[in-house]
Design an enzyme around this catalytic site. Structure first.
Site, PDB file in Angstrom:
ATOM      1  N   GLY C 149      13.461  47.923  61.339  1.00 22.99           N
ATOM      2  CA  GLY C 149      12.203  48.004  62.080  1.00 22.99           C
ATOM      3  C   GLY C 149      12.397  49.719  61.663  1.00 22.99           C
ATOM      4  O   GLY C 149      12.193  50.570  61.502  1.00 22.99           O
ATOM      5  N   CYS C 150      10.944  50.865  62.071  1.00 27.63           N
ATOM      6  CA  CYS C 150      10.896  51.525  61.822  1.00 27.63           C
ATOM      7  C   CYS C 150      11.661  53.133  62.287  1.00 27.63           C
ATOM      8  O   CYS C 150      12.348  53.504  62.560  1.00 27.63           O
ATOM      9  CB  CYS C 150       9.115  51.902  61.781  1.00 27.63           C
ATOM     10  SG  CYS C 150       9.119  52.008  64.195  1.00 27.63           S
ATOM     11  N   TYR C 151      11.805  52.570  63.640  1.00 27.08           N
ATOM     12  CA  TYR C 151      12.777  53.607  64.653  1.00 27.08           C
ATOM     13  C   TYR C 151      14.178  53.153  64.595  1.00 27.08           C
ATOM     14  O   TYR C 151      14.946  53.919  63.976  1.00 27.08           O
ATOM     15  CB  TYR C 151      13.078  52.869  66.041  1.00 27.08           C
ATOM     16  CG  TYR C 151      11.146  53.414  67.093  1.00 27.08           C
ATOM     17  CD1 TYR C 151      11.033  55.418  66.314  1.00 27.08           C
ATOM     18  CD2 TYR C 151      10.522  52.574  67.681  1.00 27.08           C
ATOM     19  CE1 TYR C 151       9.797  55.418  67.405  1.00 27.08           C
ATOM     20  CE2 TYR C 151       9.810  53.235  68.419  1.00 27.08           C
ATOM     21  CZ  TYR C 151       8.979  54.461  68.010  1.00 27.08           C
ATOM     22  OH  TYR C 151       7.823  55.084  68.627  1.00 27.08           O
ATOM     23  N   THR C 153      15.324  52.324  61.381  1.00 29.74           N
ATOM     24  CA  THR C 153      15.285  53.351  59.923  1.00 29.74           C
ATOM     25  C   THR C 153      15.284  54.701  60.092  1.00 29.74           C
ATOM     26  O   THR C 153      17.079  54.716  59.733  1.00 29.74           O
ATOM     27  CB  THR C 153      14.455  52.871  59.211  1.00 29.74           C
ATOM     28  OG1 THR C 153      13.843  51.525  58.670  1.00 29.74           O
ATOM     29  CG2 THR C 153      14.829  53.056  57.525  1.00 29.74           C
TER      30      THR C 153
END
Lengths: 344, 344, 344, 344
Positions: C149-151, C153
């Site tokens: 996921g973006c968060y 990472t």
């Protein structure tokens, strides 16, 4: 109606103060000064004030009428008010400084963070820190009010119920705070351009920001002991609004946080504790003097998370100054501050 | 690979040029100058270039290596290139000026709009106006290219099919054009702050803007006669992108506008005529050298409306400069310019 | 060149993946599916892709060609990939899922946070979590990669040097993270409108966000023990970019934090440790696969503050997926990912 | 104080109307309906109204109290008011419709543009078009007021001084108009997301927009003859504000345009003619009922350019509705509408 003067009315704090004073039923703007814009009509610089403010900026070097005012606001850069306040006070004029000159009680700490010599350290003791939710009674009788900074207003209002009651570990408070670009002022600087700030986000001042000692002083007074605070400000790609996200470790697990916050601010006209589970938005206070707060305890764990929003130019500056003036002159505390926030 | 120099690389045009040159397979950046930032590393000023540009700004007063370049770009304010170009040309260096010094053929008109004396009027005749869609062949052999302005690029590309074929009334052309704030440059000026430009919109320069004579010159050349043009630029609350909305009255009603535009740009690698009924968005060309155009005739009436979008920093500045360089050095015209636009 | 398929290409992750695949020298887009847009040309939905992607969306119910691809990306909502992956894997197709179906190893935890039954829990063990800075070698040989996921990472890359070396108190980690609105997806929902998100800021999901267990899993693996994490996401009034501000209490005061971070990421092509005192901006990685990190210890105290920026659609989604593909197919890890970030 | 009802208060026009009614000294909100949000507290949907509006939405199917109001505002989608107005009028309730149901006098034209059958064409003749600057006297005595559209308000106020005096060529008027995204409403639609509208700009509706016949009707009445108008609306990456840029060819060159505009609006409380050479900004009227206008004649040529700004939600919708109500109930025309615009 009293006669009001504004020193330095060309910044964002100044134009917001003009907006509020123009709508205040007990204030009559008598003089506004600006070195740079002397002679220019206020409404030529700020067309939003056309039809509301019909006055020109006066040259501060020549103006003598400040002394005829009952109240003078300083919306100047740090270090200006301290050069002029004594003369006004001695003439019986009451003063609210929206800059930082009188916010710190410790003159050495002030001189260290602001990198200049204080012009009137003897006035610091009598100056009242203008956070009505803490110092309401002292403000009423004050002649010199130090209007709080924008970040310190949001962070103190969010932490005070916790530190005053000692339910959190005071050594490791974290304040992660985000501000709209108007908080940086109306200054001709590349880092504030839309093409720099827009569609962009960053922290700044992590090694140390001038609002840190001010917040620490307020929390120390509330806690009755020293506190450990990590304060990280950030710059938002928007104009108005501050959002503080505050973190603390609970030392007591049986505390009803919602009730604690509601009780602390039960009689406060401008502090609104949201229902449990809420996430306040900055726009919910846009252009108004409200402060909205939500308190969370994620997964019923040890950490408490407090979310606080204010408009940095209103409750964080000009609105709070008017609130202080209302107290000083025995008017209703919300006079001239009842506008509904602008949404969307 | 050729050696490339950039004079004045600290503005938005400069950093965009750096981005494109760094990715260009035939260009090697040899020197970049800046009076103000001399000695500083480029990637310290523009962290986006970390790992891509490992070079410091040189002091233009001391640099001697421009003369060793095969190509020098001027990304300087108006009036700088004209002081330095002669020496470079005489040394055999080819030059592309991204500012306005060589755009107008009429020196009196230039001096009137730019309010200064031209330093080398004798070079104007040999300078080639760098709009490849008009002057491709002359650009190939040019030693001095005047890269077009951002507004003039969008407006000319939109009007040219109409004025070249004479199907509209040339006396009353209207160009209503909107630009992102990066078009105003990386300058420390209050009117460009996020807190001024953001969530706000206005026209500017209605009495007269420097791009007006440049556009008029281009349309006059295309039409073979004088044209009457009303040009109103506006400032958008965003960073990149120009949108031109062009209005003209048809003098012939039997013309197939879609076919006219498609034919005019059939072989153009960077001009994209959208299907009938389209409304191009500025983001559809963001960070790319494309120009997208839609042509409308509302309610089948007499008026033709042309919608044009470009990225002001790419096709409106640095990208077009690289396109011109590709022509000058006989590389494929799209070399280094094939990036897909960034959406969202 | 290998044949690549994309399932669900109409979200922001999908269009970003299309941008990167279109520019990748070893990938040939063979099929792209969308239930809703089947039959429509990709470039009609996303005009930025005109001239770069000349293909229509296929109906996923009818498409048989995914099985002929060597690699299939799922850019679908959570819960879609798990229904289709087995068939592809059995046919020898390698799969990268950009959604959450294979990110958590504990199926009960997954089912609790995602509120559905997992369709293929037996595949979880073999799925490799696609964070190259942790699992590079396993990714090379993986057939099924769970793209982070973006968060997660941003937060993991910022915390890993600290938790892997055990220099901080693992019980009280705080991640205050801010994301651009594209992170919420291309969904027709009122709370994502410009008139809601614009000029506004708020936290959300404070009681619990799906990325919390994913981050905790990663940090637990790095630390070799359970960690206590408070994670608060916020929505920024901008399009792209994540900024994580991470807080931890140092348990050893003699550690050289700058050296620690530089050593941890010395060989990482996409992780850039900034010089001491830096404040990374989200725009410094816009439209690129970079992650930039700065580490601070304010006033030389006990707290460490880590600042991390990524582009949520690139290193936080599509770019990391391409990086994983490069590893899986033994191409240079940076292939197709060397674009310079877009600034301004 | 009169009792006021609002039908459909969940859109941006509705929440703005709530803001103004809550602050109006002569209006008492008695009922507000919403099909979708029935039962929910208004201040839960719009936290900006906490402390100002303490009421829940009523189900329109069950509410009977509208008929007890003296005034009912419809802030509903087009086609709703016409189904309910007759009953209210017959009960003696006066009505202001903020949608389009009663704006066009020609029912066939209305049905063609709005693609539905009109429910009460017999009421059209008696309905008064609520542009006070044109119909002040009729509004005073009206029972049914059709509140003008946002674009039509700006365009008519800008063109009327020219068309009423016949100093321009009425065949070729051009209105290039730009609106903030709140003008498109509070609708769950992908094209209105921040990630679509933000940092982006485009025209829309060039082939034909519903406000075209409304503007044409108003200009025709002003001119006393048919007019030829090209109208192109655009979507701005911001929340509030309309900027109209109007173009017309002068047929008389001796006219003093500044004096013409000043005379036309000399007694208008909300129309402000700026000094010659001005460029009005949308923020100069943000959250206020003002309309500011500048008139230019570039290079003393044949073309007149008029610049007009309003807040689309105030003078373009809810504020104008309150202005109309003030006229209908013989209150001062500016009652409840004297707020200073919000800048920055």
């Amino acid at each position: 109606m009293i006669k009001v003067g504004i020193v330095g009315g060309t910044g964002y704090t100044g134009v917001e103060l003009l907006r509020l004073v123009a709508q205040h039923p007990e204030m009559k703007l008598s003089v506004i000064t600006s070195r740079k814009e002397a002679g220019q009509k206020v409404a030529d610089l700020f067309p939003s004030l056309r039809g509301h403010v019909d006055m020109a900026f006066s040259d501060p070097a020549r103006v003598t009428t400040l002394i005829d005012c009952e109240l003078v606001f300083f919306a100047t850069p740090n270090g200006v008010a301290m050069e002029q306040v004594r003369e006004l006070l001695e003439a019986g004029v009451r003063v609210i400084d929206l800059a930082a000159d009188f916010r710190l009680k410790d003159v050495a700490e002030w001189e260290s963070w602001y990198a200049q010599t204080h012009a009137c350290p003897d006035l610091l003791e009598g100056a009242v820190y203008g956070l009505p939710e803490v110092n309401r009674d002292s403000i009423r009788s004050a002649n010199l009010v130090a209007n709080p900074g924008c970040y310190p207003t949001a962070v103190q209002l969010g932490f005070l119920p916790l530190v005053e009651t000692g339910v959190v570990d005071l050594n490791y408070l974290v304040a992660d705070v985000k501000s709209g670009a108007s908080g940086a002022g109306r200054k001709a600087e590349v880092p504030l351009l839309l093409a720099e700030v827009g569609d962009n986000f960053k922290a700044y001042g992590v090694p140390g920001h001038r609002h840190l000692p001010e917040i620490r002083q307020g929390l120390r007074l509330g806690a009755g002991r020293e506190v450990g605070l990590t304060f990280v400000p950030h710059l938002l790609p928007m104009i108005r609004g501050i959002h503080a996200t505050l973190y603390a470790r609970l030392t007591r697990r049986d505390v009803d946080l919602q009730a604690l916050f509601e009780a602390r601010y039960a009689n406060e006209p401008f502090v609104d504790i949201l229902p449990p589970g809420s996430h306040p938005e900055t726009r919910s206070v846009r252009a108004s003097n409200h402060c909205r707060i939500a308190v969370h305890r994620p997964q019923e764990g040890e950490m408490v998370v407090v979310l606080v929003v204010i408009d940095n130019l209103v409750k964080g500056a000009a609105g709070q100054a008017v609130q202080n003036a209302n107290l000083m002159f025995d008017w209703p505390e919300t006079l001239g501050l009842t506008q509904v926030p602008i949404l969307p």
